[in-house]
Scaffold this motif. Structure first.
Motif, PDB file in Angstrom:
ATOM      1  N   LEU A 136       0.839  -1.200   0.000  1.00  0.00           N
ATOM      2  CA  LEU A 136       0.000   0.000   0.000  1.00  0.00           C
ATOM      3  C   LEU A 136       0.873   1.249   0.000  1.00  0.00           C
ATOM      4  N   THR A 137       1.964   1.213   0.728  1.00  0.00           N
ATOM      5  CA  THR A 137       2.886   2.347   0.737  1.00  0.00           C
ATOM      6  C   THR A 137       3.372   2.655  -0.673  1.00  0.00           C
ATOM      7  N   GLN A 138       3.770   1.629  -1.409  1.00  0.00           N
ATOM      8  CA  GLN A 138       4.252   1.832  -2.773  1.00  0.00           C
ATOM      9  C   GLN A 138       3.167   2.397  -3.675  1.00  0.00           C
ATOM     10  N   ARG A 139       1.937   1.946  -3.503  1.00  0.00           N
ATOM     11  CA  ARG A 139       0.839   2.469  -4.311  1.00  0.00           C
ATOM     12  C   ARG A 139       0.593   3.948  -4.014  1.00  0.00           C
ATOM     13  N   LEU A 140       0.663   4.315  -2.743  1.00  0.00           N
ATOM     14  CA  LEU A 140       0.430   5.703  -2.375  1.00  0.00           C
ATOM     15  C   LEU A 140       1.560   6.606  -2.861  1.00  0.00           C
ATOM     16  N   VAL A 141       2.791   6.111  -2.797  1.00  0.00           N
ATOM     17  CA  VAL A 141       3.934   6.894  -3.290  1.00  0.00           C
ATOM     18  C   VAL A 141       3.766   7.162  -4.788  1.00  0.00           C
ATOM     19  N   GLU A 142       3.282   6.168  -5.515  1.00  0.00           N
ATOM     20  CA  GLU A 142       3.059   6.345  -6.956  1.00  0.00           C
ATOM     21  C   GLU A 142       1.949   7.366  -7.233  1.00  0.00           C
ATOM     22  N   LEU A 143       0.941   7.409  -6.372  1.00  0.00           N
ATOM     23  CA  LEU A 143      -0.170   8.339  -6.568  1.00  0.00           C
ATOM     24  C   LEU A 143       0.181   9.776  -6.171  1.00  0.00           C
ATOM     25  N   PRO A 182       1.915  13.392  -5.783  1.00  0.00           N
ATOM     26  CA  PRO A 182       2.688  14.292  -6.648  1.00  0.00           C
ATOM     27  C   PRO A 182       4.026  14.693  -6.027  1.00  0.00           C
ATOM     28  N   LEU A 183       4.255  14.307  -4.788  1.00  0.00           N
ATOM     29  CA  LEU A 183       5.498  14.658  -4.109  1.00  0.00           C
ATOM     30  C   LEU A 183       6.651  13.815  -4.639  1.00  0.00           C
ATOM     31  N   PRO A 184       7.887  14.280  -4.482  1.00  0.00           N
ATOM     32  CA  PRO A 184       9.041  13.452  -4.849  1.00  0.00           C
ATOM     33  C   PRO A 184       8.974  12.120  -4.114  1.00  0.00           C
ATOM     34  N   ALA A 185       9.407  11.057  -4.771  1.00  0.00           N
ATOM     35  CA  ALA A 185       9.222   9.707  -4.245  1.00  0.00           C
ATOM     36  C   ALA A 185       9.807   9.532  -2.847  1.00  0.00           C
ATOM     37  N   ARG A 186      11.021  10.038  -2.618  1.00  0.00           N
ATOM     38  CA  ARG A 186      11.630   9.853  -1.296  1.00  0.00           C
ATOM     39  C   ARG A 186      10.838  10.579  -0.220  1.00  0.00           C
ATOM     40  N   GLN A 187      10.390  11.798  -0.536  1.00  0.00           N
ATOM     41  CA  GLN A 187       9.592  12.554   0.424  1.00  0.00           C
ATOM     42  C   GLN A 187       8.264  11.861   0.703  1.00  0.00           C
ATOM     43  N   ALA A 188       7.615  11.381  -0.350  1.00  0.00           N
ATOM     44  CA  ALA A 188       6.339  10.690  -0.184  1.00  0.00           C
ATOM     45  C   ALA A 188       6.514   9.426   0.646  1.00  0.00           C
ATOM     46  N   LYS A 189       7.607   8.691   0.401  1.00  0.00           N
ATOM     47  CA  LYS A 189       7.853   7.475   1.173  1.00  0.00           C
ATOM     48  C   LYS A 189       8.047   7.797   2.644  1.00  0.00           C
ATOM     49  N   GLN A 190       8.798   8.856   2.936  1.00  0.00           N
ATOM     50  CA  GLN A 190       9.035   9.224   4.330  1.00  0.00           C
ATOM     51  C   GLN A 190       7.729   9.603   5.025  1.00  0.00           C
ATOM     52  N   ILE A 191       6.871  10.342   4.324  1.00  0.00           N
ATOM     53  CA  ILE A 191       5.587  10.719   4.908  1.00  0.00           C
ATOM     54  C   ILE A 191       4.727   9.483   5.153  1.00  0.00           C
ATOM     55  N   ALA A 192       4.704   8.591   4.177  1.00  0.00           N
ATOM     56  CA  ALA A 192       3.910   7.366   4.325  1.00  0.00           C
ATOM     57  C   ALA A 192       4.421   6.523   5.479  1.00  0.00           C
ATOM     58  N   GLN A 193       5.755   6.422   5.588  1.00  0.00           N
ATOM     59  CA  GLN A 193       6.332   5.646   6.687  1.00  0.00           C
ATOM     60  C   GLN A 193       5.880   6.201   8.032  1.00  0.00           C
TER      61      GLN A 193
END
Length: 224
Positions: A17-24, A26-37
């Motif tokens: 689910l984290t990977q799906r949200l990172v793909e959705l 608009p934030l840079p991937a690393r930033q989106a991953k950190q937020i999701a984490q």
């Protein structure tokens, strides 16, 4: 001793689910991953029905886009992972400390996969904190009646495992086959003697066996 799970002992067999949200996002991937984490992995939706909306807001995703149809992937342990945990458990009590969402863990029972070698399994969504938040390591230490300074945390991620352990005042055993970057070298230099770097899980086990003594100051449960 606390042990990371994902990409330390194995990997998901599909898209998380984290990977799906990172793909959705608009934030840079690393930033989106950190937020999701930090948000998704620390949420228990059984206690907070608005959790998906909060995650979407932080990631810049429309609430209607949250993947409610997500099917959690299974988790595949790498060859030798169970044997490695068994070897560690013979010299020091082992618990897991894993960043994972409630949604993704539903398909896998990590405690059963690693039975009978674990004292406890601590996924972030149950703790309410995800690495590198210092409270993740601090909470696990407290649950087992130990001070964070007595904890050795083992994992593959500089950003989550190493930084999380250091933030809590714990020690880290970093598994990475790559030469540490200049950023990593600077971080390790700021914390002399608190991080050991090894290339793989086998070397991690050997290191733990070498340093473990009957009076070891690793994490121990306060109950038998």
């Amino acid at each position: 001793m606390s042990l990371d799970v994902g990409y330390t002992l194995g990997e998901p067999s599909g898209t998380t689910l984290t990977q799906r949200l990172v793909e959705l996002s608009p934030l840079p991937a690393r930033q989106a991953k950190q937020i999701a984490q930090q948000l998704l992995h620390a949420l228990d939706p059984r206690r907070d029905a608005t959790a998906p909306q909060a995650v979407c807001a932080a990631l810049g995703i429309a609430p209607s886009a949250f993947p409610h149809d997500h099917c959690p992937p299974g988790f595949a342990l790498w060859a030798g992972a169970v044997e490695a945990v068994a070897r560690i458990a013979r010299v020091v009590p082992v618990v897991t400390l894993s960043n994972v969402s409630h949604w993704d863990e539903q398909a896998t029972d990590v405690a059963t996969l690693l039975a009978p070698h674990l004292w406890a399994h601590h996924p972030s969504w149950q703790l309410g904190f995800a690495k590198p938040d210092a409270r993740a390591v601090e909470t696990v230490a407290r649950l087992h009646g130990r001070d964070p300074a007595e904890v050795l945390h083992v994992g593959d991620s500089l950003d989550y495992d190493v930084r999380g352990a250091l933030a809590a005042g714990a020690h880290a055993l970093w598994i990475t086959p790559r030469t540490p970057s200049s950023e990593a070298v600077r971080l390790l230099a700021e914390h002399p003697g608190r991080v050991t770097v090894v290339p793989d899980l086998t070397r991690a086990v050997e290191h733990i066996e070498q340093i473990a003594l009957p009076s070891t100051h690793m994490i121990r449960s306060s109950t038998p």
